[in-house]
Design a protein around this motif. Structure first.
Motif, PDB file in Angstrom:
ATOM      1  N   ALA A  12       4.082 -17.862  46.315  1.00  0.00           N
ATOM      2  CA  ALA A  12       4.259 -16.670  45.480  1.00  0.00           C
ATOM      3  C   ALA A  12       3.595 -16.857  44.116  1.00  0.00           C
ATOM      4  O   ALA A  12       2.962 -15.935  43.588  1.00  0.00           O
ATOM      5  CB  ALA A  12       5.744 -16.364  45.315  1.00  0.00           C
ATOM      6  N   ARG A  13       3.738 -18.054  43.551  1.00  0.00           N
ATOM      7  CA  ARG A  13       3.128 -18.321  42.240  1.00  0.00           C
ATOM      8  C   ARG A  13       1.609 -18.187  42.303  1.00  0.00           C
ATOM      9  O   ARG A  13       0.983 -17.599  41.410  1.00  0.00           O
ATOM     10  CB  ARG A  13       3.517 -19.721  41.762  1.00  0.00           C
ATOM     11  CG  ARG A  13       3.052 -20.057  40.351  1.00  0.00           C
ATOM     12  CD  ARG A  13       3.537 -21.423  39.910  1.00  0.00           C
ATOM     13  NE  ARG A  13       3.071 -22.478  40.808  1.00  0.00           N
ATOM     14  CZ  ARG A  13       1.832 -23.008  40.754  1.00  0.00           C
ATOM     15  NH1 ARG A  13       0.964 -22.579  39.863  1.00  0.00           N
ATOM     16  NH2 ARG A  13       1.491 -23.971  41.586  1.00  0.00           N
ATOM     17  N   LYS A  14       1.007 -18.703  43.380  1.00  0.00           N
ATOM     18  CA  LYS A  14      -0.448 -18.582  43.529  1.00  0.00           C
ATOM     19  C   LYS A  14      -0.868 -17.133  43.686  1.00  0.00           C
ATOM     20  O   LYS A  14      -1.911 -16.701  43.164  1.00  0.00           O
ATOM     21  CB  LYS A  14      -0.910 -19.411  44.730  1.00  0.00           C
ATOM     22  CG  LYS A  14      -0.829 -20.910  44.501  1.00  0.00           C
ATOM     23  CD  LYS A  14      -1.207 -21.694  45.759  1.00  0.00           C
ATOM     24  CE  LYS A  14      -1.055 -23.191  45.515  1.00  0.00           C
ATOM     25  NZ  LYS A  14      -1.334 -23.983  46.751  1.00  0.00           N
ATOM     26  N   LEU A  15      -0.057 -16.352  44.391  1.00  0.00           N
ATOM     27  CA  LEU A  15      -0.367 -14.930  44.569  1.00  0.00           C
ATOM     28  C   LEU A  15      -0.311 -14.201  43.234  1.00  0.00           C
ATOM     29  O   LEU A  15      -1.167 -13.359  42.932  1.00  0.00           O
ATOM     30  CB  LEU A  15       0.621 -14.308  45.556  1.00  0.00           C
ATOM     31  CG  LEU A  15       0.357 -12.859  45.971  1.00  0.00           C
ATOM     32  CD1 LEU A  15      -0.995 -12.714  46.653  1.00  0.00           C
ATOM     33  CD2 LEU A  15       1.464 -12.365  46.907  1.00  0.00           C
ATOM     34  N   VAL A  16       0.689 -14.530  42.412  1.00  0.00           N
ATOM     35  CA  VAL A  16       0.812 -13.925  41.086  1.00  0.00           C
ATOM     36  C   VAL A  16      -0.396 -14.274  40.229  1.00  0.00           C
ATOM     37  O   VAL A  16      -0.917 -13.423  39.485  1.00  0.00           O
ATOM     38  CB  VAL A  16       2.115 -14.389  40.403  1.00  0.00           C
ATOM     39  CG1 VAL A  16       2.129 -13.973  38.936  1.00  0.00           C
ATOM     40  CG2 VAL A  16       3.321 -13.819  41.128  1.00  0.00           C
ATOM     41  N   GLU A  17      -0.852 -15.528  40.317  1.00  0.00           N
ATOM     42  CA  GLU A  17      -2.000 -15.948  39.509  1.00  0.00           C
ATOM     43  C   GLU A  17      -3.267 -15.203  39.898  1.00  0.00           C
ATOM     44  O   GLU A  17      -4.146 -14.974  39.070  1.00  0.00           O
ATOM     45  CB  GLU A  17      -2.193 -17.460  39.643  1.00  0.00           C
ATOM     46  CG  GLU A  17      -1.083 -18.256  38.938  1.00  0.00           C
ATOM     47  CD  GLU A  17      -1.131 -19.750  39.246  1.00  0.00           C
ATOM     48  OE1 GLU A  17      -1.948 -20.144  40.114  1.00  0.00           O
ATOM     49  OE2 GLU A  17      -0.346 -20.507  38.639  1.00  0.00           O
ATOM     50  N   GLN A  18      -3.355 -14.790  41.160  1.00  0.00           N
ATOM     51  CA  GLN A  18      -4.511 -14.009  41.606  1.00  0.00           C
ATOM     52  C   GLN A  18      -4.429 -12.577  41.099  1.00  0.00           C
ATOM     53  O   GLN A  18      -5.429 -11.991  40.694  1.00  0.00           O
ATOM     54  CB  GLN A  18      -4.584 -14.010  43.134  1.00  0.00           C
ATOM     55  CG  GLN A  18      -4.891 -15.362  43.744  1.00  0.00           C
ATOM     56  CD  GLN A  18      -4.728 -15.358  45.260  1.00  0.00           C
ATOM     57  OE1 GLN A  18      -4.573 -14.309  45.877  1.00  0.00           O
ATOM     58  NE2 GLN A  18      -4.758 -16.533  45.857  1.00  0.00           N
ATOM     59  N   ASP A  19      -3.230 -12.010  41.120  1.00  0.00           N
ATOM     60  CA  ASP A  19      -3.034 -10.623  40.695  1.00  0.00           C
ATOM     61  C   ASP A  19      -1.559 -10.439  40.364  1.00  0.00           C
ATOM     62  O   ASP A  19      -0.709 -10.482  41.246  1.00  0.00           O
ATOM     63  CB  ASP A  19      -3.464  -9.658  41.805  1.00  0.00           C
ATOM     64  CG  ASP A  19      -3.264  -8.190  41.426  1.00  0.00           C
ATOM     65  OD1 ASP A  19      -2.848  -7.926  40.280  1.00  0.00           O
ATOM     66  OD2 ASP A  19      -3.529  -7.312  42.275  1.00  0.00           O
ATOM     67  N   SER A  20      -1.249 -10.217  39.090  1.00  0.00           N
ATOM     68  CA  SER A  20       0.147 -10.082  38.671  1.00  0.00           C
ATOM     69  C   SER A  20       0.771  -8.768  39.124  1.00  0.00           C
ATOM     70  O   SER A  20       1.989  -8.633  39.149  1.00  0.00           O
ATOM     71  CB  SER A  20       0.252 -10.182  37.145  1.00  0.00           C
ATOM     72  OG  SER A  20      -0.262  -9.008  36.537  1.00  0.00           O
ATOM     73  N   GLY A  21      -0.063  -7.789  39.464  1.00  0.00           N
ATOM     74  CA  GLY A  21       0.450  -6.478  39.848  1.00  0.00           C
ATOM     75  C   GLY A  21       0.696  -5.559  38.664  1.00  0.00           C
ATOM     76  O   GLY A  21       0.995  -4.383  38.836  1.00  0.00           O
TER      77      GLY A  21
END
Length: 511
Positions: free
Chosen positions: A486-495
């Protein structure tokens, strides 16, 4: 028919709405009948028969050459004891596949065609591949409004239909796509406290971070027998239960099991799915919520109006009083995304907590007010005030507590997952947009809904000013592996989209 019998073995594999059987490659029946992997077979035991898709096994630890293994679903459906004698044969050909092929070629299908298809699906004559072919053939804009009506009728007829013996049985449904939009858990106690019957059967999440049933399960039992469901509704005028135990429009559940992983969600199939379920549940009056926003399922007002017309046409033909409300779908509703966090939001609203999410409260009151106006004794325009009074007075909380006790109240713990990641603003500005799809994806990758305490807790919504370093939201997970993903996904795009300008995109701009 093959006369040689095999010994039944239960294989503890959840094949989710598909009957699967297992034969060893060296099984004499397998070799004699010329079966192949993914062949559909007929299995008989003690006068009962089921159809299943065959998987071939080379490991005798799974099934020996003298055994037939059945997945959990197939074993329950056959309703026979382990080690009993079973016989196996080729399954009958599903004649309705001819209609599916005609639809693939662009032909218009009749009511009889859809009835034949849904009956074969209900009898497990279709594999998931064949159901996928049907869904693709009828997907996007390949169903006209009459075909949507035919599909709705056909799905309705495949299962039980509840009759509550009352002239007004209310329900509501949101078409989905907006995280945290847990309005049903507030609408039901408000409407039930008004005295209207609202037996709410809801789904579990398949690809979203939480369904209503997943969130209600934090508070109370949702797997209710049909008898218990009836008893609770008769006593409390409402319930919030999982719909899977009631066998309402079961073909819909089977199609959804294939539809969601494929990402197929056409309007025609969605309308047939929703209305067949609601009619099977005995609803006479239904409110449909269509959120519109740039990252919602419906992204433009013209599409929402076309969908509303389709709902109204099918509803009129099937004699259900149906109203459609188009709502703001720019961002998640409430703060929590994930079962535990969403249940916390719901209870805060019911308890009139000053810190309760105002948008969840407001939307729930608007929806509940519209349903209350189905009551012939309520004047148009009075519903909202009645709903607000029921909520403010504590009557809605009392009704919710009674429903929870009736269903089987759980010990409530709103503590989120033990691993927490704070997502902070990289610059000062105003929250200009929140991506519904990305926020749902982050919560799901963090473990929701399987891990009830996983999810996302929003601290800032659109239009709010933030300073550099302010926390926008927190991600919670129960397991380190999910937390890292989840942290890596947030780093790609916080939304989140921040704007330096004070003006935030208005609702009308994308309608």
């Amino acid at each position: 028919m093959n006369n040689q019998t095999l010994k039944l073995r239960r294989i503890a594999i959840d094949t989710y709405h598909e009957n699967v059987a297992y034969l060893h490659r060296e099984c004499a029946v397998y070799r004699a009948e010329g079966f192949q992997a993914l062949t559909k077979i007929r299995i008989c035991a003690n006068g009962r028969r089921i159809l299943a898709v065959l998987n071939v096994v080379d490991d005798a630890a799974i099934v020996t050459p003298s055994e037939l293994g059945l997945s959990e679903q197939a074993y329950a459906q056959l309703n026979a004891s382990e080690d009993c004698a079973v016989s196996v044969d080729h399954a009958e050909y599903a004649l309705s596949m001819d209609a599916v092929r005609r639809k693939i070629n662009g032909e218009r299908l009749t009511l009889a065609d859809f009835e034949s298809i849904t009956q074969d699906i209900a009898a497990s004559r279709y594999s998931k591949m064949e159901m996928a072919a049907f869904l693709v053939a009828t997907g996007q804009n390949n169903l006209d409004r009459d075909e949507v009506l035919y599909l709705t009728r056909a799905m309705l007829e495949t299962g039980q239909q509840l009759n509550w013996g009352e002239a007004l049985v209310a329900d509501k449904h949101c078409i989905g796509g907006i995280p945290g939009n847990r309005t049903s858990m507030l609408v039901v106690p408000i409407v039930a406290a008004h005295g209207m019957l609202i037996p709410k059967t809801s789904s579990r999440a398949i690809t979203s971070p939480a369904g209503t049933a997943d969130t209600m399960e934090i508070l109370a039992e949702v797997n209710l027998t049909p008898k218990k469901l009836h008893d609770i509704v008769r006593r409390h005028r409402g319930c919030l239960a999982w719909g899977g135990t009631a066998k309402l429009a079961p073909v819909d559940d089977m199609l959804i099991a294939v539809e969601r992983p494929l990402g197929i969600d056409s309007q025609g199939q969605m309308v047939a799915s929703i209305l067949s379920k609601k009619l099977a549940a005995g609803s006479t009056h239904l409110l449909i919520d269509i959120p519109v926003g740039p990252t919602a399922k419906v992204r433009h007002m013209r599409a929402a109006l076309a969908l509303r017309k389709l709902f109204e046409f099918v509803g009129d033909q099937l004699n259900i009083h149906l109203e459609v409300i188009i709502t703001d779908g720019r961002q998640p509703v409430g703060r929590g995304i994930g079962p535990t966090l969403e249940a916390r939001d719901v209870m805060q609203v019911l308890e009139n907590d000053p810190g309760a999410p105002p948008d969840l409260r407001q939307k729930s009151l608007e929806l509940a007010g519209r349903i209350i106006e189905f009551d012939p004794d309520v004047r148009g325009g009075q519903g909202y005030a009645i709903a607000r009074d029921i909520l403010d007075s504590g009557r809605a909380l009392g009704k919710m507590n009674a429903i929870m006790e009736g269903q089987g109240a759980h010990t409530i713990d709103f503590t989120p997952g033990k691993f927490c990641y704070e997502v902070k603003a990289g610059s000062a500005g105003v929250v200009a947009g929140i991506d519904n799809l990305q926020m749902a994806n982050i919560a799901r990758i963090a473990g929701a809904p399987m891990d009830k305490k996983a999810g996302v807790d929003l601290l800032r919504k659109t239009g709010e000013a933030v300073k550099t370093g302010d926390v926008l939201y927190r991600v919670y997970a129960e397991f380190m592996s999910d937390f890292e993903f989840a942290r890596k996904l947030v780093e790609q795009d916080s939304g989140y989209t921040l704007s330096k300008a004070a003006a935030v995109q208005q609702h009308d701009a994308f309608l």
